[in-house]
Design a protein around this motif. Structure first.
Motif, PDB file in Angstrom:
ATOM      1  N   ARG A   1      38.136  45.556  32.647  1.00  0.00           N
ATOM      2  CA  ARG A   1      39.073  44.438  32.738  1.00  0.00           C
ATOM      3  C   ARG A   1      38.422  43.170  32.188  1.00  0.00           C
ATOM      4  O   ARG A   1      37.308  42.825  32.580  1.00  0.00           O
ATOM      5  CB  ARG A   1      39.497  44.207  34.181  1.00  0.00           C
ATOM      6  N   PRO A   2      39.125  42.465  31.326  1.00  0.00           N
ATOM      7  CA  PRO A   2      38.553  41.260  30.711  1.00  0.00           C
ATOM      8  C   PRO A   2      38.047  40.233  31.722  1.00  0.00           C
ATOM      9  O   PRO A   2      36.979  39.655  31.534  1.00  0.00           O
ATOM     10  CB  PRO A   2      39.711  40.691  29.889  1.00  0.00           C
ATOM     11  N   GLY A   3      38.767  39.995  32.794  1.00  0.00           N
ATOM     12  CA  GLY A   3      38.369  38.983  33.763  1.00  0.00           C
ATOM     13  C   GLY A   3      37.056  39.282  34.463  1.00  0.00           C
ATOM     14  O   GLY A   3      36.444  38.383  35.055  1.00  0.00           O
ATOM     15  N   ASP A   4      36.598  40.517  34.390  1.00  0.00           N
ATOM     16  CA  ASP A   4      35.347  40.880  35.059  1.00  0.00           C
ATOM     17  C   ASP A   4      34.111  40.398  34.316  1.00  0.00           C
ATOM     18  O   ASP A   4      33.019  40.407  34.871  1.00  0.00           O
ATOM     19  CB  ASP A   4      35.279  42.395  35.274  1.00  0.00           C
ATOM     20  N   VAL A   5      34.283  39.945  33.078  1.00  0.00           N
ATOM     21  CA  VAL A   5      33.133  39.456  32.332  1.00  0.00           C
ATOM     22  C   VAL A   5      32.461  38.303  33.070  1.00  0.00           C
ATOM     23  O   VAL A   5      31.240  38.175  33.065  1.00  0.00           O
ATOM     24  CB  VAL A   5      33.509  39.077  30.872  1.00  0.00           C
TER      25      VAL A   5
END
Length: 193
Positions: A100-104
């Motif tokens: 998931r992108p937000g986990d970066v």
């Protein structure tokens, strides 16, 4: 000191018990303390370690919110105690598997936790949300407080595909499962000798 650790009929940790009710996660929450020599410790690190090791042995991915919670607790633990335990990498792997992108931002925070985590965590996990270009695009459009620093660092990483990062995560997961299974196979030492 340990929290209640329900086990199934075979004596292994009951992962469903931990993951099905977020209120139980509080039993794994970081709690700063110091030992008799005034060295920093986390009262619940052993329980969290047991859960993380059981989770890495189980087929994934695990519940996303649970994975993020576990990584957050490991970040707090590593800030307080310093060093780098295998538990923070396992937590990072379990979160990165969701892609998931937000986990970066959570993975970046884990890497930046200390000098030791900077050196021991695989930085390519930052690209787990879908390769270099997708991650750069997401971070560019985000309001992340360290967006510019993160973007600068992402540009320095070797370009990879989502499959490359998934393969890295799978290799690291296999690494831990192999070690943990090998440790389980070693007979316990008889201290009476």
């Amino acid at each position: 000191m340990t929290a209640a650790r329900p086990r199934d009929v075979g004596g292994t940790l009951d992962l469903a018990w931990w993951s099905e009710d977020p209120e139980r996660w509080d039993l794994l929450r970081f709690e700063a303390a110091h030992d008799a020599a005034d060295l920093p410790l986390d009262r619940w690190s052993k329980d969290r370690q047991d859960v993380l090791e059981a989770l890495v042995l189980a087929p994934g991915p695990i519940d996303h919110d649970f994975a993020r919670f576990l990584l957050e607790q490991e970040v707090w633990f590593h800030r307080h105690c310093r060093g780098c335990s295998h538990t923070i990498e396992i937590a990072a792997l379990l979160l990165a598997e969701h892609r998931r992108p937000g986990d970066v931002r959570h993975l970046w925070e884990a890497i930046l936790t200390s000098f030791d985590t900077w050196g021991c965590l695989p930085h390519q996990l930052l690209l787990a949300c879908g390769a270099t270009e997708h991650t750069l695009s997401y971070v560019t459009g985000s309001d992340h407080g360290q967006r510019d620093d993160l973007l600068g660092y992402l540009h320095k990483l070797q370009a990879v595909t989502g499959d490359d990062v998934a393969a890295l995560a799978a290799r690291r997961r296999r690494h831990y499962t192999d070690i943990l299974r090998e440790l389980d196979a070693v007979p316990e030492r008889d201290d009476d000798r």
